[in-house]
Write a protein that holds these residues in place. Structure first.
Motif, mmCIF file in Angstrom:
data_model
loop_
_atom_site.group_PDB
_atom_site.id
_atom_site.type_symbol
_atom_site.label_atom_id
_atom_site.label_comp_id
_atom_site.label_asym_id
_atom_site.label_seq_id
_atom_site.Cartn_x
_atom_site.Cartn_y
_atom_site.Cartn_z
ATOM 1 N N MET A 1 0.852 -1.187 0.000
ATOM 2 C CA MET A 1 0.000 0.000 0.000
ATOM 3 C C MET A 1 0.887 1.236 0.000
ATOM 4 S SD MET A 1 -3.213 1.006 2.502
ATOM 5 C CE MET A 1 -2.364 0.685 4.040
ATOM 6 N N GLU A 2 0.453 2.253 -0.717
ATOM 7 C CA GLU A 2 1.192 3.503 -0.735
ATOM 8 C C GLU A 2 0.232 4.683 -0.742
ATOM 9 O OE1 GLU A 2 3.569 2.979 -4.270
ATOM 10 O OE2 GLU A 2 2.172 4.150 -5.479
ATOM 11 N N CYS A 3 0.731 5.813 -0.247
ATOM 12 C CA CYS A 3 -0.059 7.041 -0.172
ATOM 13 C C CYS A 3 0.699 8.159 -0.853
ATOM 14 C CB CYS A 3 -0.330 7.402 1.286
ATOM 15 S SG CYS A 3 -1.131 9.006 1.511
ATOM 16 N N ARG A 4 0.041 8.806 -1.784
ATOM 17 C CA ARG A 4 0.596 9.976 -2.466
ATOM 18 C C ARG A 4 -0.150 11.218 -1.971
ATOM 19 N NH1 ARG A 4 4.879 10.719 -6.124
ATOM 20 N NH2 ARG A 4 4.176 8.880 -7.291
ATOM 21 N N VAL A 5 0.593 12.183 -1.440
ATOM 22 C CA VAL A 5 -0.020 13.444 -1.038
ATOM 23 C C VAL A 5 -0.252 14.282 -2.299
ATOM 24 C CG1 VAL A 5 0.236 15.556 0.302
ATOM 25 C CG2 VAL A 5 1.133 13.397 1.198
ATOM 26 N N ILE A 6 -1.504 14.587 -2.574
ATOM 27 C CA ILE A 6 -1.830 15.462 -3.713
ATOM 28 C C ILE A 6 -1.848 16.916 -3.260
ATOM 29 C CG2 ILE A 6 -3.491 15.933 -5.544
ATOM 30 C CD1 ILE A 6 -2.097 13.172 -5.691
ATOM 31 N N GLY A 7 -2.474 17.167 -2.128
ATOM 32 C CA GLY A 7 -2.513 18.524 -1.595
ATOM 33 C C GLY A 7 -2.699 18.505 -0.098
ATOM 34 N N MET A 8 -2.267 19.603 0.561
ATOM 35 C CA MET A 8 -2.268 19.593 2.029
ATOM 36 C C MET A 8 -2.500 20.968 2.647
ATOM 37 S SD MET A 8 0.710 20.083 0.611
ATOM 38 C CE MET A 8 1.800 21.505 0.711
ATOM 39 N N TRP A 9 -2.916 21.955 1.844
ATOM 40 C CA TRP A 9 -3.136 23.288 2.408
ATOM 41 C C TRP A 9 -4.534 23.390 3.008
ATOM 42 C CZ3 TRP A 9 0.928 25.991 3.351
ATOM 43 C CH2 TRP A 9 2.063 25.827 2.550
ATOM 44 N N GLY A 10 -4.625 24.143 4.083
ATOM 45 C CA GLY A 10 -5.903 24.343 4.748
ATOM 46 C C GLY A 10 -6.630 25.565 4.218
ATOM 47 N N GLY A 11 -7.934 25.464 4.064
ATOM 48 C CA GLY A 11 -8.777 26.614 3.740
ATOM 49 C C GLY A 11 -8.872 26.940 2.267
ATOM 50 N N PHE A 12 -7.745 27.179 1.634
ATOM 51 C CA PHE A 12 -7.721 27.535 0.213
ATOM 52 C C PHE A 12 -6.361 27.150 -0.354
ATOM 53 C CE2 PHE A 12 -6.388 31.133 2.724
ATOM 54 C CZ PHE A 12 -5.281 31.647 2.060
ATOM 55 N N PRO A 13 -6.289 26.926 -1.667
ATOM 56 C CA PRO A 13 -5.018 26.483 -2.252
ATOM 57 C C PRO A 13 -4.024 27.623 -2.411
ATOM 58 C CG PRO A 13 -6.687 26.691 -3.958
ATOM 59 C CD PRO A 13 -7.382 26.971 -2.660
ATOM 60 N N LYS A 14 -2.752 27.254 -2.393
ATOM 61 C CA LYS A 14 -1.707 28.190 -2.787
ATOM 62 C C LYS A 14 -1.506 28.089 -4.294
ATOM 63 C CE LYS A 14 1.257 29.068 1.162
ATOM 64 N NZ LYS A 14 2.662 29.191 1.605
ATOM 65 N N HIS A 59 -15.761 15.365 4.483
ATOM 66 C CA HIS A 59 -16.799 16.343 4.825
ATOM 67 C C HIS A 59 -16.919 17.339 3.690
ATOM 68 C CE1 HIS A 59 -13.158 18.419 6.209
ATOM 69 N NE2 HIS A 59 -13.839 19.545 6.350
ATOM 70 N N TYR A 60 -17.842 18.282 3.853
ATOM 71 C CA TYR A 60 -18.210 19.130 2.733
ATOM 72 C C TYR A 60 -17.832 20.597 2.938
ATOM 73 C CZ TYR A 60 -20.747 14.838 1.833
ATOM 74 O OH TYR A 60 -21.067 13.517 1.642
ATOM 75 N N HIS A 61 -16.622 20.830 3.366
ATOM 76 C CA HIS A 61 -16.018 22.149 3.273
ATOM 77 C C HIS A 61 -15.226 22.191 1.971
ATOM 78 C CE1 HIS A 61 -16.246 23.284 7.830
ATOM 79 N NE2 HIS A 61 -17.300 23.701 7.145
ATOM 80 N N TYR A 62 -15.188 23.358 1.339
ATOM 81 C CA TYR A 62 -14.644 23.468 -0.015
ATOM 82 C C TYR A 62 -13.231 22.929 -0.149
ATOM 83 C CZ TYR A 62 -18.618 26.515 -1.103
ATOM 84 O OH TYR A 62 -19.873 27.005 -1.313
ATOM 85 N N ASP A 63 -12.415 23.122 0.892
ATOM 86 C CA ASP A 63 -11.021 22.679 0.776
ATOM 87 C C ASP A 63 -10.883 21.165 0.853
ATOM 88 O OD1 ASP A 63 -11.849 22.994 3.454
ATOM 89 O OD2 ASP A 63 -9.803 23.231 4.183
ATOM 90 N N SER A 148 -1.762 0.071 8.065
ATOM 91 C CA SER A 148 -2.869 0.999 8.310
ATOM 92 C C SER A 148 -2.451 2.446 8.073
ATOM 93 C CB SER A 148 -3.391 0.844 9.737
ATOM 94 O OG SER A 148 -2.390 1.158 10.683
ATOM 95 N N ILE A 149 -3.371 3.184 7.477
ATOM 96 C CA ILE A 149 -3.241 4.629 7.306
ATOM 97 C C ILE A 149 -4.413 5.274 8.025
ATOM 98 C CG2 ILE A 149 -3.280 6.550 5.668
ATOM 99 C CD1 ILE A 149 -2.120 4.642 3.562
ATOM 100 N N VAL A 150 -4.135 6.249 8.866
ATOM 101 C CA VAL A 150 -5.194 7.014 9.530
ATOM 102 C C VAL A 150 -5.080 8.467 9.102
ATOM 103 C CG1 VAL A 150 -6.078 7.855 11.734
ATOM 104 C CG2 VAL A 150 -5.369 5.463 11.504
ATOM 105 N N PHE A 151 -6.191 9.004 8.626
ATOM 106 C CA PHE A 151 -6.279 10.414 8.231
ATOM 107 C C PHE A 151 -7.308 11.077 9.137
ATOM 108 C CE2 PHE A 151 -8.441 13.432 5.082
ATOM 109 C CZ PHE A 151 -7.619 14.497 5.422
ATOM 110 N N THR A 152 -6.871 12.074 9.897
ATOM 111 C CA THR A 152 -7.789 12.707 10.847
ATOM 112 C C THR A 152 -8.806 13.613 10.182
ATOM 113 O OG1 THR A 152 -6.435 14.684 11.239
ATOM 114 C CG2 THR A 152 -5.966 12.724 12.595
ATOM 115 N N SER A 153 -8.532 14.072 8.959
ATOM 116 C CA SER A 153 -9.307 15.156 8.370
ATOM 117 C C SER A 153 -9.301 16.328 9.358
ATOM 118 C CB SER A 153 -10.714 14.700 7.998
ATOM 119 O OG SER A 153 -11.368 15.705 7.242
ATOM 120 N N ASP A 154 -10.392 17.094 9.443
ATOM 121 C CA ASP A 154 -10.427 18.293 10.275
ATOM 122 C C ASP A 154 -11.103 17.991 11.606
ATOM 123 O OD1 ASP A 154 -9.462 19.374 7.965
ATOM 124 O OD2 ASP A 154 -10.985 20.930 7.765
ATOM 125 N N THR A 155 -10.421 18.314 12.693
ATOM 126 C CA THR A 155 -10.986 18.071 14.016
ATOM 127 C C THR A 155 -10.149 18.781 15.072
ATOM 128 O OG1 THR A 155 -11.696 16.353 15.582
ATOM 129 C CG2 THR A 155 -9.647 15.944 14.385
#
Length: 243
Positions: A1-14, A59-63, A148-155
């Motif tokens: 299993m592998e994980c590629r980070v596509i994006g990681m900015w909060g709120g809006f993209p750079k 969840h359904y926040h734009y970012d 195992s991969i755990v992603f907290t999302s926003d919390t």
């Protein structure tokens, strides 16, 4: 299993820097976790959009989900052109508006989940935990071949996250704020919170994500590591983690 980070900015993209998106792959099966602002063009540097099997939205926040509309249209056009024959499944918290948005586009289906569900998606087993956030949001645990991969999302920080992420091979934890800043009101963690989670869960590798657009990001890393877990890095777009 592998994980590629596509994006990681909060709120809006750079500029050239997308918001939340993570490509999880195993034996040619591809699962996209979140499809935030700017994810869709960046994603195509690593995979043909037609080769993604399923999408999970936390969840359904734009970012975290705003590019899903364009992706649905991509699958519609490419199905009509005969380039892909598989329906696109989009999983997310129950929401009539989102379900309508997805299923109004041909060749796409919406399936809701909550923290009582276990989803077996291709080779992955996915379980969920309800977060503390202004809208219904879930952390995700993805298990495959005893990894195992755990992603907290926003919390904001909660003790249940420690057991949920216990001994994870990769913990992707949000880190929206600097140490000393209070994230409870906005439903986010600061760098000390993220570091405590990394240490107390005994995660083997840790990425800090949902990063702020201000300050010195290295301060986040120093603060998080000061809590005891030294296997922590800042997420970067394009980063590949192999488990």
């Amino acid at each position: 299993m592998e994980c590629r980070v596509i994006g990681m900015w909060g709120g809006f993209p750079k500029k050239n820097g997308p918001c939340s998106g993570y490509l999880i792959q195993h034996e040619e099966f591809s699962l996209l976790i979140d499809c935030g602002s700017g994810v869709l063009p960046e994603l195509q540097n690593y995979i043909d959009l037609n080769d993604i099997n399923h999408v999970i939205l936390t969840h359904y926040h734009y970012d975290h989900y705003s590019d899903i509309g364009a992706y649905l249209f991509s699958r519609l056009v490419n199905t009509q052109l005969g380039r892909v024959a598989e329906e696109l499944y989009v999983y997310g918290p129950e929401d009539e508006g989102i379900q309508k948005q997805v299923e109004d586009v041909a060749y796409s289906r919406f399936i809701s989940f909550n923290e009582t569900n276990q989803l077996d998606i291709g080779p992955f087993t996915c379980t969920f935990m309800r977060n503390i956030h202004p809208v219904e949001t879930y952390s995700i645990k993805i298990v495959c071949d005893n990894k195992s991969i755990v992603f907290t999302s926003d919390t904001s920080f909660m003790s249940n996250l420690i057991s949920f992420a216990a001994n994870s091979d990769l913990l992707i934890t949000e880190c929206s704020l600097y140490e000393g800043m209070d994230g409870e009101g906005s439903g986010h963690m600061n760098s000390r919170d993220a570091g405590m989670l990394a240490y107390q869960s005994k995660a083997k590798r840790v990425l800090l994500t949902h990063l702020p657009h201000y300050g010195d990001l290295d301060d986040l890393l120093v603060s998080a590591k000061n809590q005891g877990n030294q296997h922590i890095k800042l997420a970067e777009s394009g980063m590949l983690i192999e488990l």
